[in-house]
Enzyme design. Sequence first.
Site, PDB file in Angstrom:
ATOM      1  N   HIS A   9      43.686  20.045  23.652  1.00 30.60           N
ATOM      2  CA  HIS A   9      42.369  19.461  22.975  1.00 30.60           C
ATOM      3  C   HIS A   9      41.539  20.528  22.642  1.00 30.60           C
ATOM      4  CE1 HIS A   9      44.047  15.421  24.137  1.00 30.60           C
ATOM      5  NE2 HIS A   9      43.293  15.053  23.242  1.00 30.60           N
ATOM      6  N   HIS A 168      50.704  37.464  44.642  1.00 29.31           N
ATOM      7  CA  HIS A 168      49.897  36.082  43.814  1.00 29.31           C
ATOM      8  C   HIS A 168      50.762  36.187  42.567  1.00 29.31           C
ATOM      9  CE1 HIS A 168      47.766  39.179  41.363  1.00 29.31           C
ATOM     10  NE2 HIS A 168      47.409  39.859  42.418  1.00 29.31           N
ATOM     11  N   HIS A 437      31.621  39.273  42.193  1.00 27.94           N
ATOM     12  CA  HIS A 437      31.923  39.820  40.764  1.00 27.94           C
ATOM     13  C   HIS A 437      30.544  40.502  40.430  1.00 27.94           C
ATOM     14  CE1 HIS A 437      35.484  36.968  39.644  1.00 27.94           C
ATOM     15  NE2 HIS A 437      35.885  38.289  39.899  1.00 27.94           N
TER      16      HIS A 437
END
Length: 483
Positions: A9, A168, A437
């Site tokens: 969507h 990962h 961050h």
Amino acid sequence: MINIVIVSHSKHLADGVAELASQMINPTHCQLAVAAGINDEEHAIGTDAVKIMTAIESLSQAQSIVVMMDLGSAILSAETAIELLEPELAEKVTLCSAPLVEGTLAAVVAASSGASLEKVIEEATNSLYPKKIQLGENFVQPKNDINAPVKLQGKEASWVVRNPHGLHVRPAATLVEILSTFQADYQLVKGNRRINPLSLNQLSLIQISQGDEITLIASGEQEDEAITAFLELAQNGFGEAFSSDPDTTTLKGILAPIAQIKAPAFIWHETELSPVENLSEPIDIDDQIIKFNHAIKNTLNDLKQHANKANQILGEHIGAIFNGHIMMLDDDELIASVIDRIREEKISAQQSWSDEIQERIQLYCALTDPYLRARELDLRDLRNQVLYQLQDKTRPSFIPSQPAILVAKELFPSTLIQLIDSQLVGIALAKGDALSHSAIIAAEMHLPMLVNLGPSLLKITESQKLKFDINKGELVIEPITSL
């Protein structure tokens, strides 16, 4: 070749999934197309059967085409698209019920390795199991090679993983891609568990972390070549750029003194907004949902600007931080949860948004991995940005008029990105996290940052003289002199 169409969507969501998938795709075996959103600037959320049909047709050269979808009406649109196709092409298309993000990544890795359509669908369908295991949920685990009693006979090689965050998704995908090029059967062993290392899901299930010893067993015509390639890949960090050579020589010397940074303090108050309620008026549920969707849209636009600015000035690896924020915010499940709270609890969009994000912040704070735990700051940043939109407030801007050391309790990534062109020479925080961050962005901006200086830091006044000692990690506060 097995190609994949991403149907969502939200175009932002689909583009983000495609961007993630592109990090691990082998275009020889797999290509992607996106069919997301509708051509309506005011109401862009939705799916379009004609768009999906066009995307499928653009990948028609494939042997098979897998369509990944997000929500219910996306399935209806995809089914309509298949009905519009030429019968010969329609027969190539398979609609996959797997979750959009995890399923697409798993499908791309499997398809890129040259796996069969059945294997690609299996990998996508089972893609949520690694997350369920990590969260400790009860479920019926699919049949796989984990804890297999029979050891594969063949050549073996062991390796202690040095990747800072283990195997990962990206390094694991690289391993799958490399091993799939050889004619051999495999088992990968960690402790008493055995898996098929050609499965990204199974690699995730055993959670290979830094310091874990893994053993690859290869059996078959090209077992020697496979073992050699495995060891070479491992020595190169499984495709990640970091120093992984155990024979690296480190020379130690005496650091020449660096002059202290001397500058006045520039005080910044990082305001964390709280929901503002007007208890004198009843809650208009539909109006609150409209306001919430509008706030999300505006915040996403701001985040795109941050990402573009970071990409242009600091590089794509910093822009990726804000692209990650976009993906965190433009999440159907998150949006649906907030709207459900508004409807079920009959509360404002502000309160619903704040409550939902606070629960997720607490989950991050409870993590044992300090690198992941530091990401709670990103969630608080997003919560704040959306609350500014919901309260129709303008975030304060700031530019010091002279070289200065910013002094604050904490600093959000979205605040720090505004400082790229400022005259700041350093940052001092009463709280903060060296793994956040904000700290990563500051380092890329060549701004020394001290964190966890304590509440006494907040007693500093505007323009008070400071000395920032980089070598010692100290901030010297000079006394205020009276004239």
